[in-house]
Write an enzyme that holds these catalytic residues in place. Structure first.
Site, PDB file in Angstrom:
ATOM      1  CG  ASP A 157       2.044  45.778  42.374  1.00  0.00           C
ATOM      2  OD1 ASP A 157       1.572  45.122  40.291  1.00  0.00           O
ATOM      3  OD2 ASP A 157       2.718  46.937  42.516  1.00  0.00           O
TER       4      ASP A 157
ATOM      5  CG  ASN B 138      -5.889  48.273  37.946  1.00  0.00           C
ATOM      6  OD1 ASN B 138      -6.660  47.451  38.578  1.00  0.00           O
ATOM      7  ND2 ASN B 138      -4.781  48.596  37.246  1.00  0.00           N
TER       8      ASN B 138
END
Ligand code: IPE
Ligand code: MG
Length: 224
Positions: free
Chosen positions: A2, A50
């Protein structure tokens, strides 16, 4: 992995520049993992959530995954690495599905390390699909053997970069006893030194698996 977007934004670059740099960090990660003798390595590349991102970013991530896999697969193979994709692959383009199938087939006999890439993966999806397959096989109690990682050991160490302290639907069932390491370092900046620090931190954990510290230490003393 991330922090790609923030890494780019800090440099006044488009988010996708961060994803591109993130691929470089994966290359570095593979070297670090080999150095430490890691036998199973999994990266969370694209979650089932996502898809909710802007369409161009989703397309770019898919393209990047395709190109990186096409470019690296030979090298992975030469290094004795078995490649596996985990997740609901059926939702990906046929081009990507074919490349994944070829890459898995080419590297299936490699024993040094298993490198899993989670694409369109979600921990809840994994549990649901395992339950469904177990029910179809007529043995619901055995559901865990239908999970994406059933043939691989549970992870020892989980690393999340980018500052958040959450799992975000990554491996859920499998991390019951995993050591969780969180760092503020953004993924593109996660280099060899950062990996070393995580491993060092891991080495200092006492893993009790429900037992007492005394029990664990007495067994360790006998073994030594
Ligand atoms: C990488 O980081 C995650 C993926 C590859 C989907 P992010 O894109 O989530 O980066 P931030 O959190 O916006 O910085
Ligand atoms: Mg993020």
């Amino acid at each position: 992995m991330d922090g790609n977007g923030r890494w780019a934004q800090k440099r006044f670059l488009p988010r996708v520049a961060g994803h591109r740099q993130g691929v470089e960090a994966v290359r570095t990660l593979l070297r670090s993992a080999a150095k430490h003798g890691v036998t199973h390595l999994t990266v969370f590349a694209f979650s089932s959530e996502n898809w909710k991102r802007p369409q161009d970013e989703v397309s770019y991530l898919m393209e990047l995954f395709f190109k990186a896999l096409r470019e690296e697969i030979q090298k992975l193979h030469e290094n004795g690495i078995r490649f596996r994709a985990i997740g609901d692959i059926s939702a990906l383009s046929t081009e990507i599905q074919t490349l994944i199938a070829d890459a898995e087939k080419l590297t299936s006999g490699n024993l040094k390390q298993t490198f899993n890439v989670a694409v369109n993966y979600g921990g809840r999806w994994d549990i649901e699909q395992a339950v469904e397959r177990a029910a179809n096989a007529g043995s619901a109690t055995d559901f865990a053997k239908h999970l994406a990682f059933a043939d691989q050991p549970d992870p020892d160490l989980f690393i999340r970069t980018g500052g958040e302290r959450r799992i975000s639907n990554f491996l859920l069932w499998q991390i019951a006893y995993t050591e969780l390491y969180f760092t503020d370092v953004l993924w593109p900046d996660f280099g060899e030194a950062e990996f070393d620090s995580a491993v060092q931190w891991f080495a200092n954990r006492e893993r009790r698996f429900g037992q007492t510290g005394e029990q664990v230490r007495s067994v360790a003393a006998v073994k030594a």
